[in-house]
Enzyme design. Sequence first.
Site, short mmCIF file in Angstrom:
data_model
loop_
_atom_site.label_atom_id
_atom_site.label_comp_id
_atom_site.label_asym_id
_atom_site.label_seq_id
_atom_site.Cartn_x
_atom_site.Cartn_y
_atom_site.Cartn_z
CG ASP A 69 -1.95 1.06 1.05
OD1 ASP A 69 -2.88 0.73 0.42
OD2 ASP A 69 -1.77 2.12 1.42
C1 LIG Z 1 2.78 8.60 -5.50
C2 LIG Z 1 2.65 7.67 -6.77
C3 LIG Z 1 1.49 6.49 -6.45
N1 LIG Z 1 1.48 5.56 -7.55
C4 LIG Z 1 0.49 4.42 -7.27
C5 LIG Z 1 0.97 3.29 -6.69
C6 LIG Z 1 -0.27 2.54 -6.25
O1 LIG Z 1 -0.90 1.79 -7.33
C7 LIG Z 1 -1.11 3.89 -6.17
C8 LIG Z 1 -1.59 3.74 -4.56
O2 LIG Z 1 -2.69 3.12 -4.34
P1 LIG Z 1 -2.81 1.74 -3.55
O3 LIG Z 1 -3.94 1.69 -2.80
O4 LIG Z 1 -1.59 1.55 -2.78
O5 LIG Z 1 -2.78 0.55 -4.54
P2 LIG Z 1 -3.69 0.17 -5.70
O6 LIG Z 1 -5.15 0.45 -5.23
O7 LIG Z 1 -3.39 0.91 -6.98
O8 LIG Z 1 -3.65 -1.27 -5.97
P3 LIG Z 1 -3.90 -2.68 -5.11
O9 LIG Z 1 -4.41 -2.00 -3.58
O10 LIG Z 1 -4.74 -3.57 -5.54
O11 LIG Z 1 -2.56 -3.10 -4.75
O12 LIG Z 1 -0.49 4.92 -6.61
C9 LIG Z 1 2.05 5.82 -8.59
O13 LIG Z 1 1.95 4.78 -9.77
N2 LIG Z 1 3.11 6.88 -8.87
C10 LIG Z 1 3.31 7.56 -7.86
O14 LIG Z 1 4.20 8.47 -7.96
#
Ligand SMILES: Cc1cn([C@H]2C[C@H](O)[C@@H](COP(=O)(O)OP(=O)(O)OP(=O)(O)O)O2)c(=O)[nH]c1=O
Length: 195
Positions: A69
């Site tokens: 997360d």
């Molecule tokens: C800050 C930042 C976040 N993110 C993304 C990573 C995570 O996918 C998302 C944060 O949400 P999460 O809730 O961590 O993850 P998710 O819902 O995408 O996937 P799952 O719970 O099924 O594992 O933001 C980027 O891709 N680039 C960035 O620079």
Amino acid sequence: MKRLILASSSPRRKELLSMNSIKYEVIPSTIQEVMDPTLSSEELVCSLARQKAEDVWKRHKDAVVLGADTVVVIDETVMGKPEDRSDAVRTLQSLSGKTHTVYTGVCILSEEKECVFSVATEVTFWELSAAEIENYIETGEPFDKAGSYGIQGRGSRLVKRIEGDYYSVVGLPVSRVVRELDSFGISTVSQEDIL
Ligand SMILES: Cc1cn([C@H]2C[C@H](O)[C@@H](COP(=O)(O)OP(=O)(O)OP(=O)(O)O)O2)c(=O)[nH]c1=O
């Protein structure tokens, strides 16, 4: 070798594991994430990563399950994915010209053991004009990302400086993860085994 399940629907987490020639299946968790407001940011991302991993592990106890997360924290305010466009505008305004922390929690579970850790990375944004924020939101990039930006895409132009693990900002501190996976008996395989 044990079977690895990535308990995630995030395309970035998949890419980062694949980049390291790790063989895995994807079974996203279906839990409603519960955010305990009494937890610190480190504890919060670990708790959410654990909820995701446990949800899938309960149904696949023979496997090693990985959950993660990511949240963005500025001035003690925790930011997940934006609810809508105006939420994304507010978030990017609050990150403009300042340094925030990106926390990624990881939980790896198997029948024998568990490993839970978090990684903190400091990210500094340039001062952003209203037009720059509008233009960035038009790309559609903010909507599935914590903090309303993606450092790996067009959001790269917002970032002045980063201190720590770039991959952790993208959603998975992959170098630590592959090292921990080794101790669960999951290692890099040859490219032919993946295809
Ligand atoms: C800050 C930042 C976040 N993110 C993304 C990573 C995570 O996918 C998302 C944060 O949400 P999460 O809730 O961590 O993850 P998710 O819902 O995408 O996937 P799952 O719970 O099924 O594992 O933001 C980027 O891709 N680039 C960035 O620079």
